[in-house]
Design an enzyme around this catalytic site. Sequence first.
Site, PDB file in Angstrom:
ATOM      1  N   SER A  41     -59.856 -17.831 -83.702  1.00  0.00           N
ATOM      2  CA  SER A  41     -60.841 -18.913 -83.604  1.00  0.00           C
ATOM      3  C   SER A  41     -62.225 -18.279 -83.560  1.00  0.00           C
ATOM      4  O   SER A  41     -62.489 -17.402 -82.739  1.00  0.00           O
ATOM      5  CB  SER A  41     -60.570 -19.800 -82.392  1.00  0.00           C
ATOM      6  OG  SER A  41     -60.397 -19.038 -81.231  1.00  0.00           O
ATOM      7  N   GLY A  57     -65.290 -19.907 -83.296  1.00  0.00           N
ATOM      8  CA  GLY A  57     -66.317 -20.846 -82.850  1.00  0.00           C
ATOM      9  C   GLY A  57     -66.688 -21.829 -83.948  1.00  0.00           C
ATOM     10  O   GLY A  57     -65.813 -22.416 -84.592  1.00  0.00           O
ATOM     11  N   ALA A  58     -68.006 -21.973 -84.178  1.00  0.00           N
ATOM     12  CA  ALA A  58     -68.492 -22.954 -85.155  1.00  0.00           C
ATOM     13  C   ALA A  58     -68.025 -22.644 -86.579  1.00  0.00           C
ATOM     14  O   ALA A  58     -68.048 -23.516 -87.456  1.00  0.00           O
ATOM     15  CB  ALA A  58     -70.010 -22.998 -85.110  1.00  0.00           C
ATOM     16  N   GLY A  95     -64.997 -21.970 -87.437  1.00  0.00           N
ATOM     17  CA  GLY A  95     -63.629 -22.456 -87.658  1.00  0.00           C
ATOM     18  C   GLY A  95     -62.579 -21.403 -87.385  1.00  0.00           C
ATOM     19  O   GLY A  95     -62.695 -20.628 -86.436  1.00  0.00           O
ATOM     20  N   GLY A 124     -60.315 -24.404 -78.156  1.00  0.00           N
ATOM     21  CA  GLY A 124     -59.257 -23.482 -78.589  1.00  0.00           C
ATOM     22  C   GLY A 124     -57.879 -24.039 -78.270  1.00  0.00           C
ATOM     23  O   GLY A 124     -56.926 -23.852 -79.038  1.00  0.00           O
ATOM     24  N   ASP A 125     -57.761 -24.738 -77.150  1.00  0.00           N
ATOM     25  CA  ASP A 125     -56.465 -25.327 -76.774  1.00  0.00           C
ATOM     26  C   ASP A 125     -56.076 -26.432 -77.762  1.00  0.00           C
ATOM     27  O   ASP A 125     -54.902 -26.595 -78.104  1.00  0.00           O
ATOM     28  CB  ASP A 125     -56.532 -25.913 -75.356  1.00  0.00           C
ATOM     29  CG  ASP A 125     -57.024 -24.877 -74.350  1.00  0.00           C
ATOM     30  OD1 ASP A 125     -56.785 -23.678 -74.579  1.00  0.00           O
ATOM     31  OD2 ASP A 125     -57.668 -25.264 -73.368  1.00  0.00           O
TER      32      ASP A 125
HETATM   33  O1  LIG Z   1     -56.488 -19.204 -67.876  1.00  0.00           O
HETATM   34  P1  LIG Z   1     -57.919 -18.967 -68.230  1.00  0.00           P
HETATM   35  O2  LIG Z   1     -58.070 -17.979 -69.334  1.00  0.00           O
HETATM   36  O3  LIG Z   1     -58.731 -18.629 -67.025  1.00  0.00           O
HETATM   37  O4  LIG Z   1     -58.488 -20.297 -68.829  1.00  0.00           O
HETATM   38  C1  LIG Z   1     -58.492 -21.514 -68.111  1.00  0.00           C
HETATM   39  C2  LIG Z   1     -59.584 -22.395 -68.529  1.00  0.00           C
HETATM   40  O5  LIG Z   1     -59.581 -22.542 -69.929  1.00  0.00           O
HETATM   41  C3  LIG Z   1     -59.589 -23.899 -70.310  1.00  0.00           C
HETATM   42  O6  LIG Z   1     -58.314 -24.253 -70.681  1.00  0.00           O
HETATM   43  C4  LIG Z   1     -60.368 -24.100 -71.534  1.00  0.00           C
HETATM   44  O7  LIG Z   1     -59.712 -23.427 -72.591  1.00  0.00           O
HETATM   45  C5  LIG Z   1     -59.999 -24.697 -69.092  1.00  0.00           C
HETATM   46  O8  LIG Z   1     -59.282 -25.884 -69.045  1.00  0.00           O
HETATM   47  C6  LIG Z   1     -59.722 -23.760 -67.913  1.00  0.00           C
HETATM   48  O9  LIG Z   1     -58.731 -24.211 -67.104  1.00  0.00           O
END
Ligand SMILES: O=P(O)(O)OC[C@H]1O[C@](O)(CO)[C@@H](O)[C@H]1O
Length: 309
Positions: free
Chosen positions: A217, A219-220, A222, A248-249
């Site tokens: 990923s 960022g902007a 893509g 990203g999720d």
């Molecule tokens: O487990 P980490 O790498 O600390 O990431 C957690 C965080 O990342 C996020 O999922 C965003 O991607 C947030 O919701 C937050 O909980």
Amino acid sequence: MILTVTLNTALDITYRVRSLRPHTSHRVSDVIERPGGKGVNVARVLAALGHEVTVTGFAGGATGRAIRDRLADTTCVRDALVPIAGATRRTIAVVDELTGDTTQLNEPGPQISPTEWDTFLDRYAELLPSASAVSLSGSLPPGVPVGAYAGLVRSARTLGVPVLLDTSGEPLRRGVAARPDIIKPNADELAELTGSHEPLRATQDARRRGAHAVVASLGAEGLLAATPEGRWRATPPSRVHGNPTGAGDSAVAGLLSGLVKRLPWPERLARAVALSAATVKAPTAGEFDAPAYEELLGRVAVTSEVIAA
Ligand SMILES: O=P(O)(O)OC[C@H]1O[C@](O)(CO)[C@@H](O)[C@H]1O
């Protein structure tokens, strides 16, 4: 069902402030709390796309209770989190209303005991056989072995369950060596893994290290994908402004959704980019703007990439 693993779940808190300035105090104009940790966000997006999802990992204390209560209200998401003695962490995203920038503060997470880790491994072994795909996302809380993801990848592969890994640092390095089907690093994570700051070469290098497919990923800009079927770049139609937390999720959710539907790679990537951009457009961390997703989907450009000799 699709299984998402979040070993370090979090109660995600978003604060909005007029203008974020270090060394000053701030009045928070708005507070939003929601269940988080990367795999929980992946699950929420998959459920919104109509998939049955099971969430596992750890949850404890009042923060863990808050996460579980909210998950109970989420259609199509089954809670299979393992209770722990410690308290689930919080993460804070501070949104600067003037610039639109977001500053993220992530707590380390609770201590996991050897017994709690063994209980999780039993739970994972119970859930895997009924999973059509599994995602392993995020940081490891204290007490979980650094090679944890490598072991979880191997168990999934032994049962023939496609596995996507989205983590960083040493857990990623070891996990890649266990040969996951897909990894989804960001540009920094990919550079740390491979030592290369040239993303196209780095994705190829990560494949040589063990990942079957690498979706970076950027960022902007893509996504950039190196897969056994080819290499592609998928770009949103225009720069999207907003809160990138969870983008990203959402890309991971798009990739998993496309995987279980057996879509060709270019279509999977288009969905992942559109979902990611629609997440940046949504005001709260880890949510996506559904009408924006539909509108963006047809306008993502997916092009083949050739590595120069
Ligand atoms: O487990 P980490 O790498 O600390 O990431 C957690 C965080 O990342 C996020 O999922 C965003 O991607 C947030 O919701 C937050 O909980």
